[in-house]
Design a protein around this motif. Structure first.
Motif, PDB file in Angstrom:
ATOM      1  N   PHE A   2      -1.550  -1.707  -5.689  1.00 45.45           N
ATOM      2  CA  PHE A   2      -0.640  -0.568  -5.824  1.00 45.45           C
ATOM      3  C   PHE A   2       0.829  -0.945  -5.667  1.00 45.45           C
ATOM      4  CE2 PHE A   2       1.656   3.199  -4.432  1.00 45.45           C
ATOM      5  CZ  PHE A   2       1.280   4.103  -5.412  1.00 45.45           C
ATOM      6  N   ASP A   3       1.143  -1.788  -4.713  1.00 45.49           N
ATOM      7  CA  ASP A   3       2.559  -2.158  -4.521  1.00 45.49           C
ATOM      8  C   ASP A   3       2.825  -3.603  -4.951  1.00 45.49           C
ATOM      9  OD1 ASP A   3       1.340  -3.557  -2.490  1.00 45.49           O
ATOM     10  OD2 ASP A   3       2.525  -2.680  -0.866  1.00 45.49           O
ATOM     11  N   GLY A   4       1.975  -4.094  -5.842  1.00 44.71           N
ATOM     12  CA  GLY A   4       2.098  -5.475  -6.299  1.00 44.71           C
ATOM     13  C   GLY A   4       1.249  -6.432  -5.510  1.00 44.71           C
ATOM     14  N   THR A   5       0.579  -5.905  -4.483  1.00 38.87           N
ATOM     15  CA  THR A   5      -0.320  -6.714  -3.657  1.00 38.87           C
ATOM     16  C   THR A   5      -1.623  -5.947  -3.486  1.00 38.87           C
ATOM     17  OG1 THR A   5       0.334  -5.735  -1.534  1.00 38.87           O
ATOM     18  CG2 THR A   5       1.676  -7.569  -2.365  1.00 38.87           C
ATOM     19  N   PRO A   6      -2.701  -6.612  -3.061  1.00 37.92           N
ATOM     20  CA  PRO A   6      -3.930  -5.876  -2.742  1.00 37.92           C
ATOM     21  C   PRO A   6      -3.669  -4.958  -1.545  1.00 37.92           C
ATOM     22  CG  PRO A   6      -4.362  -8.225  -2.990  1.00 37.92           C
ATOM     23  CD  PRO A   6      -2.876  -8.061  -2.895  1.00 37.92           C
ATOM     24  N   LEU A   7      -3.490  -3.680  -1.787  1.00 40.93           N
ATOM     25  CA  LEU A   7      -3.108  -2.751  -0.735  1.00 40.93           C
ATOM     26  C   LEU A   7      -4.302  -1.934  -0.262  1.00 40.93           C
ATOM     27  CD1 LEU A   7      -0.650  -1.767   0.891  1.00 40.93           C
ATOM     28  CD2 LEU A   7      -0.400   0.073  -0.796  1.00 40.93           C
ATOM     29  N   TYR A   8      -4.943  -1.237  -1.181  1.00 47.17           N
ATOM     30  CA  TYR A   8      -6.117  -0.433  -0.834  1.00 47.17           C
ATOM     31  C   TYR A   8      -7.395  -1.276  -0.862  1.00 47.17           C
ATOM     32  CZ  TYR A   8      -3.325   3.835  -1.053  1.00 47.17           C
ATOM     33  OH  TYR A   8      -2.399   4.821  -0.804  1.00 47.17           O
ATOM     34  N   GLU A   9      -7.388  -2.376  -1.591  1.00 51.13           N
ATOM     35  CA  GLU A   9      -8.566  -3.222  -1.720  1.00 51.13           C
ATOM     36  C   GLU A   9      -8.437  -4.458  -0.824  1.00 51.13           C
ATOM     37  OE1 GLU A   9      -5.979  -4.347  -5.371  1.00 51.13           O
ATOM     38  OE2 GLU A   9      -6.125  -2.752  -3.884  1.00 51.13           O
ATOM     39  N   TYR A  10      -9.573  -5.102  -0.577  1.00 51.04           N
ATOM     40  CA  TYR A  10      -9.557  -6.368   0.150  1.00 51.04           C
ATOM     41  C   TYR A  10      -8.770  -7.416  -0.648  1.00 51.04           C
ATOM     42  CZ  TYR A  10     -13.217  -5.004   3.518  1.00 51.04           C
ATOM     43  OH  TYR A  10     -13.936  -4.417   4.530  1.00 51.04           O
TER      44      TYR A  10
END
Length: 633
Positions: free
Chosen positions: A254-262
């Motif tokens: 979401f913000d360019g990094t794995p945020l909600y996911e592992y």
């Protein structure tokens, strides 16, 4: 429901602790007033973004003049003079200076597909009329009450002549009355959270706080639920916390990094479904998911959630190839964070809604799914008994010669019927992808035998301990696989055998709801007693179901073979009179008409380990229910 303004320090603290259970009240877009100026406040969690802007219909989809500011990982911006109905997305600038648009994870409404923009929407102002329904619910309501669920995919229950969907408001008139007339106690709706693809049935979600716009607005859906409650029908929603889809506008990176996911792709991707797995160890994700579960109860008065794919949450290696398997810190394959999430979810839900229904769709053998969290369980109050479903359907595919040796496949579920609080589901998964409809699965030399087999199977399910669920279309004998892209084949009701079968299911449902013996002690082994279980040669499965008042007991006799039994001697619990109260072989249902239409008087003639017995006729491929008639005085 009252929404609050920009997040406070305390609210952010709870968000980052994983204990902010109403995060939807300040994250997302909210209509508010500042210094006597009305506008919209936007707030989004994106801690690793370099910059976040609001882009929408109000600025030509150029967010450069609407930059948000960040505090505690949450970006906020108040835009004066904006109104409800504004379309928007978040313009995410990553640490690598990439820029892309994301839908709002907390949006209350979204564009109709293929559009993906979020829509500023207020959920306040609807005047609910379901006070009586809410007042009559108790924490023990369903364990000792009938629970008979009609599972529905709204997009294919019915379609209009031009192929378009019925709306929530139209369904509030037509579907609710249909369910009520046929004796169901609850409607279970397949996922309603916004999803991009009709063919996914809703199981790959992009907007968890948006009720799908396919059928109308959020307040239209409130009216649908309200109408259900006013008619005495509960509403359960299929909820999908196990995974989310990879569509670019959704939660993925979401913000360019794995945020909600592992972050570890071995944990963060489901190889079978091509989806991302939530990071259950991240506090903000826990706040998101538990807030979402409560949101549907807080805002839409949903009575409970069927939690999808629980097995995939419990293990690190769901559908994973042997060479790709991973382990937890103790060397096992349990997802300890996933287990902790489910326990926390149920503990929080029941602390706020003690009368909620929390149902685990779980195909694993994990113990204690419906045991309390305090005793080490997952804390659900029901688990789908998928073993019952699969085994009974496999048995019903067998021909008559094969059935005697396979009877354990049919009846083994009776041995563990009280290991959990079970729901017995004949759900959508059993009638799709070339698996055949339930009617199509039945063995038989002709249609008469196939319909008779399905009638006896349904009656066996009704008599078997556990609550009940039936997917739409199975109540009138749908012949082909379910097709989610068109309406159910209602034209079948023009044929007598389907009319008769629909009449059977309606009468069976009302019979179930009206008989305490079939549900009052579902959760207690004292409410069940087998009869003649040692004889597997005659095709008969027989048992007693008891209410708390033992005089209110029924004897269920299910004949899974084509031979009828005339003058069959049956052991009974008590001396006195018995009466046939249900028979799936009635001519009006399409049966052969072998019934017991006179009072059955017991004799002091020992049989099947009981001192008294009655004589009755047992029809072929049919179920009979016999009820004890207590003596007056």
């Amino acid at each position: 429901m009252t929404m609050v303004s920009a997040p406070t320090t305390d609210a952010l603290y709870l968000l980052h602790e994983g204990t902010q259970y109403q995060s939807y009240q300040f994250l997302g877009s909210h209509v508010e007033e500042r210094d006597s100026v009305k506008g919209i406040n936007f707030a989004v969690w994106a801690p690793n973004a370099k910059q976040v802007n609001v882009s929408g219909s109000f600025n030509g989809w150029d967010g450069s003049n609407h930059k948000m500011s960040m505090s505690g990982g949450v970006w906020t911006l108040f835009v004066p003079e904006l109104e409800e109905g504004t379309l928007y997305k978040y313009e995410i600038v990553t640490l690598d200076d990439e820029c892309y648009l994301k839908s709002d994870p907390y949006a209350f409404h979204t564009e109709l597909r293929p559009g993906t923009a979020s829509i500023v929407t207020s959920l306040e102002g609807y005047e609910w009329q379901d006070e009586e329904w809410l007042a009559t619910k108790t924490s023990n309501q369903f364990l000792q009450q009938p629970l008979l669920i009609y599972e529905v995919h709204l997009g294919s229950w019915k379609r209009k002549e031009d192929g378009s969907f019925y709306t929530y408001l139209e369904l509030a008139d037509e579907l609710v009355d249909y369910v009520l007339e046929r004796g169901y106690t609850h409607i279970e709706l397949m996922p309603l959270e916004e999803h991009p693809l009709d063919a996914s049935w809703g199981y790959q979600v992009t907007s968890y706080f948006s009720v799908t716009s396919r059928f109308g607005s959020p307040k239209d859906f409130m009216q649908f639920v309200d109408r259900c409650h006013q008619k005495g029908i509960g509403v359960i929603m299929d909820w999908v916390p196990a995974h989310f889809c990879k569509d670019a506008h959704g939660l993925t990176r979401f913000d360019g990094t794995p945020l909600y996911e592992y972050a570890d792709s071995r944990k963060g991707e489901n190889p079978t479904w091509g989806t991302q797995i939530f990071d259950y160890g991240k506090p903000e994700v826990l706040s998101f998911l538990i807030s979402n579960a409560l949101f549907w109860m807080d805002v839409y008065h949903i009575d409970g959630l069927r939690v999808d794919a629980v097995y995939s949450i419990l293990t690190l290696n769901f559908d994973r190839e042997e060479e790709d398997r991973i382990t937890n810190e103790f060397g096992g394959d349990e997802n300890l964070e996933g287990i902790a999430f489910l326990q926390k979810l149920n503990a929080v839900v029941f602390s706020r809604y003690p009368n909620a229904l929390m149902m685990a769709e779980d195909s694993s053998s994990y113990p204690g799914v419906t045991a309390s969290v305090e005793h080490g369980g997952l804390g659900f109050n029901y688990k789908w008994n998928l073993g019952f479903t699969w085994n009974t359907l496999e048995y019903m595919k067998k021909n008559q010669a094969e059935r005697c040796e396979a009877e354990d496949q049919l009846t083994n579920s009776l041995l563990g019927a009280w290991d959990e609080n079970y729901i017995l589901p004949y759900a959508h998964d059993e009638v799709v992808h070339d698996t055949k409809s339930l009617l199509g699965k039945m063995s038989g030399d002709d249609n008469w035998q196939r319909f008779a087999n399905l009638r006896v199977l349904y009656a066996y399910m009704i008599g078997h301990p556990g609550k009940k669920l039936l997917f739409m279309g199975n109540e009138f004998g749908q012949m082909d696989d379910w097709n989610s892209e068109s309406a159910l084949p209602w034209n079948l009701l023009a044929f007598e055998e389907h009319q008769q079968f629909a009449s059977f299911v309606t009468h069976m449902n009302h019979f179930y709801v009206g008989e305490k013996a079939l549900w009052e002690l579902d959760h207690d082994a004292s409410g069940f007693e087998p009869i003649g279980e040692e004889d597997k040669s005659d095709g008969l499965v027989m048992f007693i179901r008891k209410a708390e008042n033992e005089d209110e007991h029924l004897i269920m006799i299910c004949n899974f073979k084509t031979e009828k039994h005339e003058g069959y001697r049956l052991g009974v619990m008590k001396p006195g009179s018995y009466q046939e109260v249900f028979n799936s072989d009635k001519a009006e249902y399409g049966g052969s008409g072998v019934v017991n239409d006179t009072t059955l008087l017991s004799e002091e003639n020992a049989c099947q380990g009981r001192s008294y017995s009655i004589m009755l006729n047992i029809p072929p491929l049919a179920a009979v229910a016999v009820k004890y008639i207590p003596q007056e005085g």
